[in-house]
Design a protein around this motif. Structure first.
Motif, PDB file in Angstrom:
ATOM      1  N   GLU A  52       0.820  -1.204   0.000  1.00 13.88           N
ATOM      2  CA  GLU A  52       0.000   0.000   0.000  1.00 13.88           C
ATOM      3  C   GLU A  52       0.861   1.265   0.000  1.00 13.88           C
ATOM      4  O   GLU A  52       0.516   2.254  -0.662  1.00 13.88           O
ATOM      5  CB  GLU A  52      -0.936   0.004   1.212  1.00 13.88           C
ATOM      6  CG  GLU A  52      -2.058  -1.024   1.132  1.00 13.88           C
ATOM      7  CD  GLU A  52      -2.962  -0.823  -0.080  1.00 13.88           C
ATOM      8  OE1 GLU A  52      -3.165   0.342  -0.481  1.00 13.88           O
ATOM      9  OE2 GLU A  52      -3.441  -1.831  -0.628  1.00 13.88           O
ATOM     10  N   THR A  53       1.982   1.241   0.718  1.00 10.69           N
ATOM     11  CA  THR A  53       2.874   2.407   0.732  1.00 10.69           C
ATOM     12  C   THR A  53       3.485   2.645  -0.643  1.00 10.69           C
ATOM     13  O   THR A  53       3.507   3.783  -1.138  1.00 10.69           O
ATOM     14  CB  THR A  53       4.001   2.218   1.765  1.00 10.69           C
ATOM     15  OG1 THR A  53       3.429   2.106   3.068  1.00 10.69           O
ATOM     16  CG2 THR A  53       4.956   3.398   1.744  1.00 10.69           C
ATOM     17  N   LEU A  54       3.971   1.584  -1.274  1.00 12.87           N
ATOM     18  CA  LEU A  54       4.563   1.729  -2.609  1.00 12.87           C
ATOM     19  C   LEU A  54       3.511   2.162  -3.613  1.00 12.87           C
ATOM     20  O   LEU A  54       3.768   3.024  -4.461  1.00 12.87           O
ATOM     21  CB  LEU A  54       5.211   0.407  -3.037  1.00 12.87           C
ATOM     22  CG  LEU A  54       6.376  -0.100  -2.187  1.00 12.87           C
ATOM     23  CD1 LEU A  54       6.968  -1.360  -2.810  1.00 12.87           C
ATOM     24  CD2 LEU A  54       7.446   0.965  -2.007  1.00 12.87           C
ATOM     25  N   LEU A  55       2.327   1.576  -3.524  1.00 11.98           N
ATOM     26  CA  LEU A  55       1.252   1.925  -4.444  1.00 11.98           C
ATOM     27  C   LEU A  55       0.874   3.396  -4.300  1.00 11.98           C
ATOM     28  O   LEU A  55       0.736   4.120  -5.292  1.00 11.98           O
ATOM     29  CB  LEU A  55       0.045   1.036  -4.170  1.00 11.98           C
ATOM     30  CG  LEU A  55      -1.041   0.979  -5.244  1.00 11.98           C
ATOM     31  CD1 LEU A  55      -0.504   0.369  -6.525  1.00 11.98           C
ATOM     32  CD2 LEU A  55      -2.237   0.179  -4.735  1.00 11.98           C
ATOM     33  N   LYS A  56       0.726   3.852  -3.079  1.00 16.50           N
ATOM     34  CA  LYS A  56       0.359   5.243  -2.809  1.00 16.50           C
ATOM     35  C   LYS A  56       1.411   6.207  -3.339  1.00 16.50           C
ATOM     36  O   LYS A  56       1.100   7.216  -3.987  1.00 16.50           O
ATOM     37  CB  LYS A  56       0.175   5.433  -1.304  1.00 16.50           C
ATOM     38  CG  LYS A  56      -0.265   6.822  -0.885  1.00 16.50           C
ATOM     39  CD  LYS A  56      -0.448   6.886   0.626  1.00 16.50           C
ATOM     40  CE  LYS A  56      -0.898   8.259   1.070  1.00 16.50           C
ATOM     41  NZ  LYS A  56      -1.063   8.325   2.554  1.00 16.50           N
ATOM     42  N   THR A  57       2.677   5.881  -3.094  1.00 14.49           N
ATOM     43  CA  THR A  57       3.776   6.749  -3.528  1.00 14.49           C
ATOM     44  C   THR A  57       3.905   6.762  -5.045  1.00 14.49           C
ATOM     45  O   THR A  57       4.037   7.832  -5.663  1.00 14.49           O
ATOM     46  CB  THR A  57       5.095   6.292  -2.897  1.00 14.49           C
ATOM     47  OG1 THR A  57       4.953   6.238  -1.474  1.00 14.49           O
ATOM     48  CG2 THR A  57       6.230   7.233  -3.253  1.00 14.49           C
ATOM     49  N   PHE A  58       3.872   5.602  -5.653  1.00 17.86           N
ATOM     50  CA  PHE A  58       4.036   5.513  -7.102  1.00 17.86           C
ATOM     51  C   PHE A  58       2.870   6.159  -7.847  1.00 17.86           C
ATOM     52  O   PHE A  58       3.051   6.772  -8.902  1.00 17.86           O
ATOM     53  CB  PHE A  58       4.193   4.052  -7.533  1.00 17.86           C
ATOM     54  CG  PHE A  58       5.460   3.397  -7.052  1.00 17.86           C
ATOM     55  CD1 PHE A  58       6.419   4.105  -6.340  1.00 17.86           C
ATOM     56  CD2 PHE A  58       5.710   2.054  -7.299  1.00 17.86           C
ATOM     57  CE1 PHE A  58       7.593   3.512  -5.889  1.00 17.86           C
ATOM     58  CE2 PHE A  58       6.873   1.449  -6.862  1.00 17.86           C
ATOM     59  CZ  PHE A  58       7.813   2.168  -6.159  1.00 17.86           C
ATOM     60  N   LYS A  59       1.663   6.018  -7.328  1.00 19.53           N
ATOM     61  CA  LYS A  59       0.511   6.682  -7.953  1.00 19.53           C
ATOM     62  C   LYS A  59       0.691   8.199  -7.927  1.00 19.53           C
ATOM     63  O   LYS A  59       0.397   8.882  -8.918  1.00 19.53           O
ATOM     64  CB  LYS A  59      -0.781   6.301  -7.215  1.00 19.53           C
ATOM     65  CG  LYS A  59      -1.372   4.968  -7.616  1.00 19.53           C
ATOM     66  CD  LYS A  59      -2.697   4.748  -6.906  1.00 19.53           C
ATOM     67  CE  LYS A  59      -3.356   3.455  -7.360  1.00 19.53           C
ATOM     68  NZ  LYS A  59      -4.654   3.225  -6.656  1.00 19.53           N
ATOM     69  N   ALA A  60       1.170   8.714  -6.797  1.00 23.37           N
ATOM     70  CA  ALA A  60       1.385  10.156  -6.684  1.00 23.37           C
ATOM     71  C   ALA A  60       2.449  10.627  -7.666  1.00 23.37           C
ATOM     72  O   ALA A  60       2.328  11.695  -8.280  1.00 23.37           O
ATOM     73  CB  ALA A  60       1.782  10.514  -5.254  1.00 23.37           C
ATOM     74  N   LEU A  61       3.511   9.829  -7.839  1.00 23.74           N
ATOM     75  CA  LEU A  61       4.559  10.178  -8.796  1.00 23.74           C
ATOM     76  C   LEU A  61       4.016  10.155 -10.226  1.00 23.74           C
ATOM     77  O   LEU A  61       4.334  11.026 -11.046  1.00 23.74           O
ATOM     78  CB  LEU A  61       5.732   9.199  -8.667  1.00 23.74           C
ATOM     79  CG  LEU A  61       6.559   9.295  -7.382  1.00 23.74           C
ATOM     80  CD1 LEU A  61       7.499   8.094  -7.259  1.00 23.74           C
ATOM     81  CD2 LEU A  61       7.364  10.597  -7.338  1.00 23.74           C
ATOM     82  N   PHE A  62       3.189   9.159 -10.524  1.00 21.70           N
ATOM     83  CA  PHE A  62       2.600   9.016 -11.859  1.00 21.70           C
ATOM     84  C   PHE A  62       1.687  10.199 -12.172  1.00 21.70           C
ATOM     85  O   PHE A  62       1.759  10.797 -13.255  1.00 21.70           O
ATOM     86  CB  PHE A  62       1.823   7.706 -11.928  1.00 21.70           C
ATOM     87  CG  PHE A  62       1.348   7.337 -13.301  1.00 21.70           C
ATOM     88  CD1 PHE A  62       2.153   6.610 -14.162  1.00 21.70           C
ATOM     89  CD2 PHE A  62       0.080   7.703 -13.741  1.00 21.70           C
ATOM     90  CE1 PHE A  62       1.715   6.258 -15.434  1.00 21.70           C
ATOM     91  CE2 PHE A  62      -0.373   7.361 -15.002  1.00 21.70           C
ATOM     92  CZ  PHE A  62       0.455   6.641 -15.858  1.00 21.70           C
ATOM     93  N   ILE A  63       0.826  10.560 -11.226  1.00 28.86           N
ATOM     94  CA  ILE A  63      -0.098  11.679 -11.427  1.00 28.86           C
ATOM     95  C   ILE A  63       0.658  12.996 -11.565  1.00 28.86           C
ATOM     96  O   ILE A  63       0.299  13.851 -12.375  1.00 28.86           O
ATOM     97  CB  ILE A  63      -1.097  11.741 -10.254  1.00 28.86           C
ATOM     98  CG1 ILE A  63      -2.059  10.554 -10.323  1.00 28.86           C
ATOM     99  CG2 ILE A  63      -1.868  13.056 -10.261  1.00 28.86           C
ATOM    100  CD1 ILE A  63      -2.971  10.433  -9.119  1.00 28.86           C
ATOM    101  N   ASN A  64       1.719  13.153 -10.781  1.00 26.91           N
ATOM    102  CA  ASN A  64       2.496  14.390 -10.829  1.00 26.91           C
ATOM    103  C   ASN A  64       3.099  14.628 -12.207  1.00 26.91           C
ATOM    104  O   ASN A  64       3.231  15.762 -12.652  1.00 26.91           O
ATOM    105  CB  ASN A  64       3.611  14.332  -9.781  1.00 26.91           C
ATOM    106  CG  ASN A  64       4.488  15.571  -9.788  1.00 26.91           C
ATOM    107  OD1 ASN A  64       4.043  16.670  -9.501  1.00 26.91           O
ATOM    108  ND2 ASN A  64       5.762  15.383 -10.132  1.00 26.91           N
TER     109      ASN A  64
END
Length: 296
Positions: A52-64
């Motif tokens: 969940e931590t990796l998913l949350k972080t990577f999604k934020a990077l992708f959206i950014n």
């Protein structure tokens, strides 16, 4: 004198992989060892929490950096709809108005990490004498039981050749089951990682992150290989935890995974290693780990 100092530096970096030195020194270094009753209990947090931590972080990077993902979004319209639904009104307007990467306001990966998890980390000169580079919390606060970093590198199984890569290499991490991760960002290790990463690329879809080999990290967590071993004066505040990436990990987010397997023809989960905090860590503190986990 200069030659002796150079030899001493090489020895200080290599001795942790020299078996006779380990046998002689593990007993006296018991205070800096981490003990677990069995390998199945070598986890501070659950795999679900790591995921969940990796998913949350990577999604934020992708959206950014959504405008740079145009080639992926064009091929997978359902992915485009999913991420557009996660954008704020302001982000949506920015994305619609941006015709290229330059016109979109993009945060740095460190800023994204801080906005997502509440902290950021960086590499700098270690507070330990002669330890070289270390990793510090530069902003925010890291609670106990948090994924604070990742150990990047090429993943080797027991039977795979790593002799030449290991020569003079202090960045080889050994997992409990014998899997090795080469986190060296220079020399032959760097070339092997890049070769494997480009070999596994599926059209526009990158299966791993190469940016940890450079100074400009795309994944701001990927600097765990520079976390120094604890000492009697500097107690460990993080520990390593092995994590196998599940098959259902989103395809579009694999571009942020800082690991790649050496042999692509073997069916298995990608092994990653994350660093998890053993206590609360404040801004300005350096991360220290246990290089040795003893399984009783």
């Amino acid at each position: 004198a200069a030659m002796l100092r150079a030899l001493r530096r090489r020895w200080d970096a290599y001795k942790y992989r020299f078996v006779p030195w380990l046998a002689l020194n593990l007993r006296r270094e018991r205070r800096t060892l981490r003990y677990v009753p069995e390998s199945s209990q070598d986890k501070i947090i659950s795999d679900e929490d790591v995921f969940e931590t990796l998913l949350k972080t990577f999604k934020a990077l992708f959206i950014n950096d959504l405008s740079r993902q145009a080639h992926i979004l064009a091929l997978l319209p359902e992915i485009k709809c999913k991420y557009l639904g996660l954008l704020t009104v302001e982000q949506k307007q920015s994305t619609v108005n941006s015709c290229n990467h330059q016109s979109q306001h993009v945060l740095s990966p460190e800023e994204v990490l801080f906005n997502t998890l509440g902290f950021s980390i960086t590499r700098d000169r270690s507070s330990l004498v002669s330890a070289g580079t270390g990793v510090f919390v530069t902003k925010g606060f890291v609670p106990k039981g948090t994924v604070v970093s990742m150990y990047p590198g090429t993943v080797y199984r027991k039977h795979e050749p790593i002799f030449f890569q290991s020569l003079g290499n202090p960045f080889i991490f050994r997992c409990i089951d014998g899997i090795l991760i080469d986190g060296n960002d220079k020399g032959i290790s760097r070339s092997v990682y890049r070769s494997c990463s480009r070999r596994d690329q599926l059209g526009p879809f990158q299966m791993s992150d190469e940016s940890w080999l450079t100074a400009a990290l795309q994944n701001p967590l990927a600097m765990g290989q520079y976390v120094n071993n604890c000492s009697h004066e500097k107690a460990a505040n993080v520990c390593y935890q092995e994590f196998d990436v599940p098959e259902y990990f989103p395809l579009e987010l694999k571009q942020y995974l800082p690991n790649i397997v050496y042999s692509h023809d073997i069916e298995s989960h990608l092994r990653c290693v994350v660093l998890v905090t053993l206590r609360d860590i404040k801004k300005g503190e350096e991360l220290f780990s246990n290089y040795y986990t003893v399984v009783n």
